[in-house]
Write a protein that holds these residues in place. Sequence first.
Motif, short mmCIF file in Angstrom:
data_model
loop_
_atom_site.label_atom_id
_atom_site.label_comp_id
_atom_site.label_asym_id
_atom_site.label_seq_id
_atom_site.Cartn_x
_atom_site.Cartn_y
_atom_site.Cartn_z
N ASP A 1 0.81 -1.22 0.00
CA ASP A 1 0.00 0.00 0.00
C ASP A 1 0.84 1.27 0.00
OD1 ASP A 1 -2.50 -1.33 0.05
OD2 ASP A 1 -2.18 -1.80 2.16
N ASP A 2 1.93 1.27 0.72
CA ASP A 2 2.83 2.44 0.77
C ASP A 2 4.23 1.92 1.08
OD1 ASP A 2 4.24 4.77 1.18
OD2 ASP A 2 2.67 5.74 2.36
N PRO A 3 4.92 1.43 0.04
CA PRO A 3 6.23 0.80 0.29
C PRO A 3 7.25 1.74 0.91
CG PRO A 3 5.79 1.03 -2.08
CD PRO A 3 4.52 1.34 -1.37
N GLU A 4 7.20 3.02 0.56
CA GLU A 4 8.19 3.94 1.12
C GLU A 4 8.00 4.11 2.62
OE1 GLU A 4 8.29 7.63 -0.97
OE2 GLU A 4 8.92 6.72 -2.86
N TRP A 5 6.74 4.27 3.06
CA TRP A 5 6.47 4.41 4.50
C TRP A 5 6.90 3.14 5.22
CZ3 TRP A 5 4.54 2.59 8.92
CH2 TRP A 5 4.17 3.48 9.94
#
Length: 284
Positions: A264-268
């Motif tokens: 869903d939000d790989p960077e986070w």
Amino acid sequence: MPHLTAPDGTRLAYHLRGDGDPLVVLPGGPMRASRYLGDLGGLAERRRLVLLDLRGTGDSAAPADPASYRCDRQVEDVEALRVRLGLERMDLLGHSAGGSLATLYAARYPERVSRLALVTVIPRVIGAPATAEDRLAAARLRAGEPWFATAFPALEAWLAGESEPDWDLLGAFFYGRWDDAARAHDAAAEWETNEEAETRFHDPAAFDPSALRGALERLTAPVLVLASALDGGPTPALARRLAAAFPHAECAVQPGAGHYPWLDDPEWFTARIAAFLGAPAGRD
């Protein structure tokens, strides 16, 4: 691909991705082949992922004794992997049901764990399963989604025991974004999961919550319990209960994410996990 032999003679496979210090990763499902983890949203760019295929899944052999699929009986498989890797202590990450196994390992071998990350793990091991109302409350957060009006009644019926799960509808509740990538990831579970092993993994006999809490008091390693804001199993509240079972734990909640937060939000996700893994290995 590399292999090892479990204490009972079962041949187990593991997969290596990325470079850097090793991070041993235990998959969930329960009993889903580790390939669904991918590179954990790019975490392999920061750490060398050691992805274990649990017995009877992926490229690992099925055991002679199907009863050994039980969660507590796989703890020695994890220890055999540590020995095979030549690690005195290891950083360990468990996703979902793999977090049950990781927690039991930490309780049995606290001196072998340097850091423990538990990602979207229902705390069954401490006697706190996700309830139907937990899942429904989380599902209601998705009321604005175009698929909600059709999927929510199917979820209610499944949780009430009135129908078999229709994953074409229910899968949407497990992802922060129900897009083509999420649909493909969800559909792959059918052939990546060992159904016989799945039913045996969480045998209630595998867990003794009172004894486990006592054993975890010996764990000096830092622990990160990561939940997702949109996940019903576990909800953030359940994740905080799990964190409270460890002497040195913190809880983080990833916004806008479901049960597979690295999608869903790989960077986070990778930033939060990497920050934790960079923390001191122990506390007084």
